[in-house]
Design a protein around this motif. Structure first.
Motif, PDB file in Angstrom:
ATOM      1  N   UNK A   1      22.966 -28.486  18.875  1.00  0.00           N
ATOM      2  CA  UNK A   1      23.269 -29.759  19.340  1.00  0.00           C
ATOM      3  C   UNK A   1      22.519 -31.006  18.451  1.00  0.00           C
ATOM      4  N   UNK A   2      23.370 -31.883  18.123  1.00  0.00           N
ATOM      5  CA  UNK A   2      22.931 -33.028  17.462  1.00  0.00           C
ATOM      6  C   UNK A   2      22.332 -34.066  18.453  1.00  0.00           C
ATOM      7  N   UNK A   3      22.911 -34.195  19.599  1.00  0.00           N
ATOM      8  CA  UNK A   3      22.562 -35.309  20.795  1.00  0.00           C
ATOM      9  C   UNK A   3      22.647 -34.820  22.057  1.00  0.00           C
ATOM     10  N   UNK A   4      21.647 -34.899  23.208  1.00  0.00           N
ATOM     11  CA  UNK A   4      21.729 -34.605  24.319  1.00  0.00           C
ATOM     12  C   UNK A   4      21.862 -36.235  25.024  1.00  0.00           C
ATOM     13  N   UNK A   5      22.401 -36.127  26.150  1.00  0.00           N
ATOM     14  CA  UNK A   5      22.379 -37.251  26.835  1.00  0.00           C
ATOM     15  C   UNK A   5      22.357 -37.007  28.565  1.00  0.00           C
TER      16      UNK A   5
END
Length: 119
Positions: free
Chosen positions: A31-35
């Motif tokens: 995962x590069x980005x979580x939101x």
């Protein structure tokens, strides 16, 4: 295939705190980005917190100072710590992740978890 599973929703009193968690089903998904997104009844889904793999965070003014996002890259999990909760925070919270699954780029949504803040 990658799935995101959320937990931690529930009922809290105004001014209280709650912690939401979201976990990817496999570490093959890098995962590069979580939101975290929030959807109040009758309204559009909106971003309430974001974090990149290197730890950079982003919050809208509505939650800044009250919500904190964090992640564990090794476990492929993300957490949202919510403090000073208001009745306006009532709604469904969704986690979202984007990154690499093997050699392919993917993004995924969690199933959503209900948060209810009583006055």
């Amino acid at each position: 295939q990658v799935q995101l599973v959320e937990s931690g929703g529930g009922l809290v009193q105004a001014g209280g705190s709650l912690r939401l968690s979201c976990a990817a089903s496999t570490n093959i998904f890098t995962i590069n980005a979580w939101d975290w997104y929030f959807q109040a009844p009758g309204k559009q889904r909106e971003l309430v917190a974001g974090i990149t793999r290197d730890g950079s965070t982003n919050y809208p003014d509505s939650v800044k100072g009250r919500f904190t996002i964090s992640r564990d890259n090794g476990k492929n999990t993300v957490r949202l710590d919510m403090n000073s909760l208001k009745p306006e925070d009532t709604g469904v919270y969704f986690c979202h992740a984007e990154g690499w699954y093997g050699s392919r780029w993917f993004n995924r949504w969690g199933q959503g978890t209900q948060v209810t803040v009583s006055s």
